[in-house]
Design a protein around this motif. Sequence first.
Motif, PDB file in Angstrom:
ATOM      1  N   ALA A  14       0.817  -1.250   0.050  1.00 26.08           N
ATOM      2  CA  ALA A  14       0.105   0.162   0.018  1.00 26.08           C
ATOM      3  C   ALA A  14       0.754   1.313   0.027  1.00 26.08           C
ATOM      4  O   ALA A  14       1.847   1.388   0.625  1.00 26.08           O
ATOM      5  CB  ALA A  14      -0.702   0.125   1.165  1.00 26.08           C
ATOM      6  N   LEU A  15       0.388   2.279  -0.807  1.00 21.14           N
ATOM      7  CA  LEU A  15       1.083   3.670  -0.750  1.00 21.14           C
ATOM      8  C   LEU A  15       0.562   4.458   0.500  1.00 21.14           C
ATOM      9  O   LEU A  15      -0.558   4.698   0.553  1.00 21.14           O
ATOM     10  CB  LEU A  15       0.892   4.238  -2.101  1.00 21.14           C
ATOM     11  N   ALA A  16       1.713   5.165   1.112  1.00 25.67           N
ATOM     12  CA  ALA A  16       1.157   5.765   2.388  1.00 25.67           C
ATOM     13  C   ALA A  16       0.251   6.923   1.639  1.00 25.67           C
ATOM     14  O   ALA A  16      -0.738   7.478   2.449  1.00 25.67           O
ATOM     15  CB  ALA A  16       2.441   6.473   2.967  1.00 25.67           C
ATOM     16  N   SER A  17       0.342   7.472   0.727  1.00 25.39           N
ATOM     17  CA  SER A  17      -0.211   8.744   0.124  1.00 25.39           C
ATOM     18  C   SER A  17      -1.683   8.558  -0.265  1.00 25.39           C
ATOM     19  O   SER A  17      -2.534   9.104  -0.290  1.00 25.39           O
ATOM     20  CB  SER A  17       0.548   9.327  -0.894  1.00 25.39           C
ATOM     21  N   ASP A  18      -1.931   7.264  -0.400  1.00 24.22           N
ATOM     22  CA  ASP A  18      -3.408   6.603  -0.843  1.00 24.22           C
ATOM     23  C   ASP A  18      -4.171   6.633   0.263  1.00 24.22           C
ATOM     24  O   ASP A  18      -5.539   6.635  -0.005  1.00 24.22           O
ATOM     25  CB  ASP A  18      -3.188   5.242  -1.663  1.00 24.22           C
ATOM     26  N   GLU A  19      -3.812   6.642   1.480  1.00 24.19           N
ATOM     27  CA  GLU A  19      -4.638   6.473   2.706  1.00 24.19           C
ATOM     28  C   GLU A  19      -5.691   7.645   2.796  1.00 24.19           C
ATOM     29  O   GLU A  19      -6.730   7.330   3.078  1.00 24.19           O
ATOM     30  CB  GLU A  19      -3.713   6.225   3.918  1.00 24.19           C
ATOM     31  N   ALA A  20      -5.343   8.662   2.427  1.00 24.86           N
ATOM     32  CA  ALA A  20      -6.179   9.881   2.584  1.00 24.86           C
ATOM     33  C   ALA A  20      -7.318   9.857   1.387  1.00 24.86           C
ATOM     34  O   ALA A  20      -7.988  10.737   1.221  1.00 24.86           O
ATOM     35  CB  ALA A  20      -5.385  11.452   2.613  1.00 24.86           C
ATOM     36  N   VAL A  21      -6.961   9.329   0.262  1.00 28.65           N
ATOM     37  CA  VAL A  21      -7.763   9.310  -0.922  1.00 28.65           C
ATOM     38  C   VAL A  21      -8.460   7.773  -1.038  1.00 28.65           C
ATOM     39  O   VAL A  21      -7.838   6.985  -1.559  1.00 28.65           O
ATOM     40  CB  VAL A  21      -6.913   9.453  -2.162  1.00 28.65           C
ATOM     41  N   PRO A  22      -9.826   7.825  -0.727  1.00 30.73           N
ATOM     42  CA  PRO A  22     -10.351   6.315  -0.679  1.00 30.73           C
ATOM     43  C   PRO A  22     -10.775   5.763  -1.919  1.00 30.73           C
ATOM     44  O   PRO A  22     -11.094   4.509  -2.067  1.00 30.73           O
ATOM     45  CB  PRO A  22     -11.418   6.607   0.329  1.00 30.73           C
ATOM     46  N   SER A  23     -10.870   6.715  -2.956  1.00 31.80           N
ATOM     47  CA  SER A  23     -11.289   6.385  -4.112  1.00 31.80           C
ATOM     48  C   SER A  23     -10.528   6.878  -5.281  1.00 31.80           C
ATOM     49  O   SER A  23      -9.879   7.941  -5.230  1.00 31.80           O
ATOM     50  CB  SER A  23     -12.822   6.869  -4.392  1.00 31.80           C
ATOM     51  N   PRO A  24     -10.335   6.180  -6.544  1.00 32.01           N
ATOM     52  CA  PRO A  24      -9.488   6.549  -7.723  1.00 32.01           C
ATOM     53  C   PRO A  24     -10.473   7.699  -8.413  1.00 32.01           C
ATOM     54  O   PRO A  24      -9.944   8.225  -9.440  1.00 32.01           O
ATOM     55  CB  PRO A  24      -9.196   5.343  -8.451  1.00 32.01           C
ATOM     56  N   TRP A  25     -11.485   7.838  -8.187  1.00 32.52           N
ATOM     57  CA  TRP A  25     -12.571   8.718  -9.053  1.00 32.52           C
ATOM     58  C   TRP A  25     -12.706   9.945  -8.697  1.00 32.52           C
ATOM     59  O   TRP A  25     -12.781  10.279  -7.378  1.00 32.52           O
ATOM     60  CB  TRP A  25     -13.907   7.870  -8.924  1.00 32.52           C
ATOM     61  N   PRO A  26     -12.300  10.996  -9.570  1.00 32.84           N
ATOM     62  CA  PRO A  26     -12.459  12.527  -9.153  1.00 32.84           C
ATOM     63  C   PRO A  26     -13.574  12.804  -8.450  1.00 32.84           C
ATOM     64  O   PRO A  26     -14.688  12.554  -8.968  1.00 32.84           O
ATOM     65  CB  PRO A  26     -11.932  13.198 -10.348  1.00 32.84           C
ATOM     66  N   GLU A 297     -11.015  -0.649 -16.865  1.00 37.20           N
ATOM     67  CA  GLU A 297      -9.643  -0.638 -16.511  1.00 37.20           C
ATOM     68  C   GLU A 297      -9.100  -0.277 -15.217  1.00 37.20           C
ATOM     69  O   GLU A 297      -8.065  -0.339 -14.695  1.00 37.20           O
ATOM     70  CB  GLU A 297      -9.291   0.780 -17.340  1.00 37.20           C
ATOM     71  N   ASP A 298     -10.209  -0.377 -14.204  1.00 37.72           N
ATOM     72  CA  ASP A 298      -9.884  -0.363 -12.969  1.00 37.72           C
ATOM     73  C   ASP A 298      -9.610  -1.640 -12.239  1.00 37.72           C
ATOM     74  O   ASP A 298     -10.466  -2.481 -12.389  1.00 37.72           O
ATOM     75  CB  ASP A 298     -11.134   0.398 -12.105  1.00 37.72           C
ATOM     76  N   PRO A 299      -8.348  -1.964 -11.656  1.00 40.53           N
ATOM     77  CA  PRO A 299      -8.115  -3.021 -11.062  1.00 40.53           C
ATOM     78  C   PRO A 299      -8.873  -3.498  -9.796  1.00 40.53           C
ATOM     79  O   PRO A 299      -8.641  -4.603  -9.295  1.00 40.53           O
ATOM     80  CB  PRO A 299      -6.366  -3.000 -10.834  1.00 40.53           C
ATOM     81  N   GLY A 300      -9.672  -2.590  -9.446  1.00 39.27           N
ATOM     82  CA  GLY A 300     -10.352  -3.052  -7.955  1.00 39.27           C
ATOM     83  C   GLY A 300      -9.732  -2.662  -6.787  1.00 39.27           C
ATOM     84  O   GLY A 300      -8.607  -2.156  -6.867  1.00 39.27           O
ATOM     85  N   PRO A 301     -10.797  -2.677  -5.706  1.00 36.84           N
ATOM     86  CA  PRO A 301     -10.017  -2.141  -4.296  1.00 36.84           C
ATOM     87  C   PRO A 301      -9.041  -2.763  -3.891  1.00 36.84           C
ATOM     88  O   PRO A 301      -8.346  -2.518  -2.778  1.00 36.84           O
ATOM     89  CB  PRO A 301     -11.546  -2.287  -3.577  1.00 36.84           C
ATOM     90  N   SER A 302      -8.570  -4.037  -4.322  1.00 37.21           N
ATOM     91  CA  SER A 302      -7.453  -4.700  -3.623  1.00 37.21           C
ATOM     92  C   SER A 302      -6.175  -4.099  -3.955  1.00 37.21           C
ATOM     93  O   SER A 302      -5.135  -4.397  -3.718  1.00 37.21           O
ATOM     94  CB  SER A 302      -7.538  -6.389  -4.071  1.00 37.21           C
ATOM     95  N   ALA A 303      -6.184  -3.242  -5.132  1.00 40.10           N
ATOM     96  CA  ALA A 303      -4.931  -2.446  -5.635  1.00 40.10           C
ATOM     97  C   ALA A 303      -4.939  -1.029  -4.663  1.00 40.10           C
ATOM     98  O   ALA A 303      -5.857  -0.551  -4.282  1.00 40.10           O
ATOM     99  CB  ALA A 303      -5.071  -2.374  -7.079  1.00 40.10           C
ATOM    100  N   ARG A 309      -5.882   4.578 -10.155  1.00 37.03           N
ATOM    101  CA  ARG A 309      -5.683   5.898 -10.871  1.00 37.03           C
ATOM    102  C   ARG A 309      -5.061   5.889 -12.367  1.00 37.03           C
ATOM    103  O   ARG A 309      -5.568   6.274 -13.150  1.00 37.03           O
ATOM    104  CB  ARG A 309      -5.449   7.073  -9.890  1.00 37.03           C
ATOM    105  N   LEU A 310      -3.882   5.451 -11.865  1.00 37.55           N
ATOM    106  CA  LEU A 310      -2.854   5.552 -13.024  1.00 37.55           C
ATOM    107  C   LEU A 310      -3.550   4.631 -14.293  1.00 37.55           C
ATOM    108  O   LEU A 310      -3.385   4.965 -15.480  1.00 37.55           O
ATOM    109  CB  LEU A 310      -1.780   5.327 -12.751  1.00 37.55           C
ATOM    110  N   SER A 311      -4.027   3.595 -13.882  1.00 40.28           N
ATOM    111  CA  SER A 311      -4.507   2.385 -14.517  1.00 40.28           C
ATOM    112  C   SER A 311      -5.642   2.864 -15.486  1.00 40.28           C
ATOM    113  O   SER A 311      -5.903   2.647 -16.788  1.00 40.28           O
ATOM    114  CB  SER A 311      -4.665   1.116 -13.999  1.00 40.28           C
ATOM    115  N   ILE A 312      -6.695   3.408 -14.738  1.00 39.02           N
ATOM    116  CA  ILE A 312      -7.659   4.276 -15.365  1.00 39.02           C
ATOM    117  C   ILE A 312      -7.179   5.217 -16.683  1.00 39.02           C
ATOM    118  O   ILE A 312      -7.846   5.387 -17.556  1.00 39.02           O
ATOM    119  CB  ILE A 312      -8.591   5.086 -14.293  1.00 39.02           C
TER     120      ILE A 312
END
Length: 696
Positions: A14-26, A297-303, A309-312
């Motif tokens: 897991a990336l530390a910076s992702d913890e504050a961003v729960p969703s890849p969708w803007p 294109e979303d690999p899903g919540p396990s990623a 976000r980059l995959s999308i």
Amino acid sequence: MRRSAPGLSDLKQALASDEAVPSPWPHVVVRGELGLARQEWLHTNGAGAFASSTVAAMHTRRYHGLLVAALDPPRGRHVMLSHVDVGVDPNEPGVRRRPKWELGMHQFPSVDPEDTAFYLACFDQDPLPRWTYEVGGGQLEVCLALVRGENAVVLRYRWQGPQSVRLTLRPLLAVRHMHTLLRENGGMSNRVELRVGTAADGATYNEVRVQPNRLLPRLCFRYQGTFVGSPDWWRRFEYLREQERGLDFQEDLWTPGHVDLVAEPGSSSYLVVAVESLPEGEPEALLQAARAAIQAEDPGPSAPVLVRRLSIAAEAFRCDEGANPGVIAGYPWFEVWGRYALIALPGLYLVPGKVDGAIRVLRGLIEQMQGGLAPNRLPDSGGAPEYHAADATLWLFEAARQLVDVVGEEHPFVVEELLPALQSAFEAVLHGTRHDVHLSADGLFAAGRKGEALTWMDAQVRGEPVTPRVGCPVELQALWAKGAETLARIARAAGDDALATRAEAAAQTTRKAFQRRFWCEDTGYPYDVISAEEAGVGAVRDATIRPNALIALAVDPDCFTPDQATALLERVRLELLTPAGVRSLSPADPSYVRWYVGNAEERDKAYHQGAVWPWLLGFYARAARRSSSLGEHVLPLLRRFLASAAGNALALGFVAELCDGEPPHTPRGCVAHAAGVAELLRALLWDLPDGEPSSG
């Protein structure tokens, strides 16, 4: 060695910076504050067409529009539909007046849009762009979807309120190439054709056809309600990003009239706009198909969210839906570039396991090769490919190497198509080709004549390169040596031992010359460019500290000793590395330019003279993971830098082309860069997950 394409869901770190961003969708909460709605969004159709604007839907670029159609997919892009302004009024029978609530936002001369009523509550792109306006005691949701593979857009209007309202939809048309602007003129045709169409289920619908510019295809509108014809010009729209760039920034737009319709609570109404002919299928089905294509294109919540976000985002650059697949180098103004298509190909295609798509892109570029050179640019306006770069062909070798790592040397495409293409390029370099591409007497890759810009540092001012790199640029040596090694590997597997032996010898000769001539003891860093001649009149050794040596180390570490690799990375860390990417020039250099601002000439002077490039972080991650003395301790640092660069965006969910050299490293250039997205994604999944580092 064959590398298995990793599944995106396999990444557990897991990336530390992702913890504050729960969703890849803007998701942007606006609440009527225009200052919160100035960031840009981008939506594409898989074949080169796109829609883009600000969250406020107030255009700031000539490239903004709701339907920028690719008339020769993925090229020939024209801004056909610029806006659809929406008016909302209480549904009072028999009453016709100017709408009470105007939702459109525009910049006009001497008018401050901050003083204009603004009703936008929030914006979402999950995955389709969606605006929620609060008016009349209810909410109007506007959703946009480009039809996959077609030059068509679906707009859905869904009203939630205590009673019905009347909507007025006014399309504003530009009908011009995306690089130009429209001015009021007498050549626009005001002819409007009204038709009744029949859907596949037998239901009828209303259709309007217009062809205001006889040199371009017509536009067709499918709508509900009543069309009121009133052809007219709307004048002096201002695009402030163009003004900042020192370019013409005012435009007039044309409208054929407007559509009136009644929106009932909980109901949806649709406007479909298409080039030449309407798409088959019901509007809601077309919208849902576009949604499903992007969601896939979303690999899903396990990623990790950053990987999601980059995959999308990667999907936006792949033009696989058209007859001529390719890679858009960047939005909104970049075209199909061979160099950036090849740099981005591993991240866009191989990382997510889209091998067939990668092969189609490579096949298209191979078919365009001439004289052993891969094309560097396929002009958006059409015409012949351009072969003005020496490095595009070398990046073909590097993309080929990474493809072979995934599919193996025996794959039919590798043997039957890729091997002959690489051999033709190899022979062309050995014998010399256009732009004076050749090998020096000691086996270094040399290219160019005075006044030419043949590498990625290709900015020119008044016809002269800002960063002249004629001779033997450092990264081209690594690309050539590794490329020759790749050719030898494929040829050996195919049973062509003679070719393999020649290619292996070329690789070793270049590496020996590199090790003897490129290291600068004074700087503890490689020369950026040296002349083909080692001594005598015209001999050059450019000791400028640039990131090209970093590319060389990432591509072919065999060009360096372990001590040299360590020293190189330390110099990059101290002078070039930033949280937004890698600088194109050391700040200690007197030619360093801190900010990428000003008119076109001033920006071109700064383009490679200090601007930070996010895509280079991918090469830093590859080199540092393999060569850093910090070992596994370097991984958290690399992940933080990749996350930081990805978050420093101009467009929601994308990676900007470049940034200022100095903090806060404001993002600049094109709002969505293929190589930036691709290299960050490749680094996250191939260089930094648990396990062994990539083979290079």
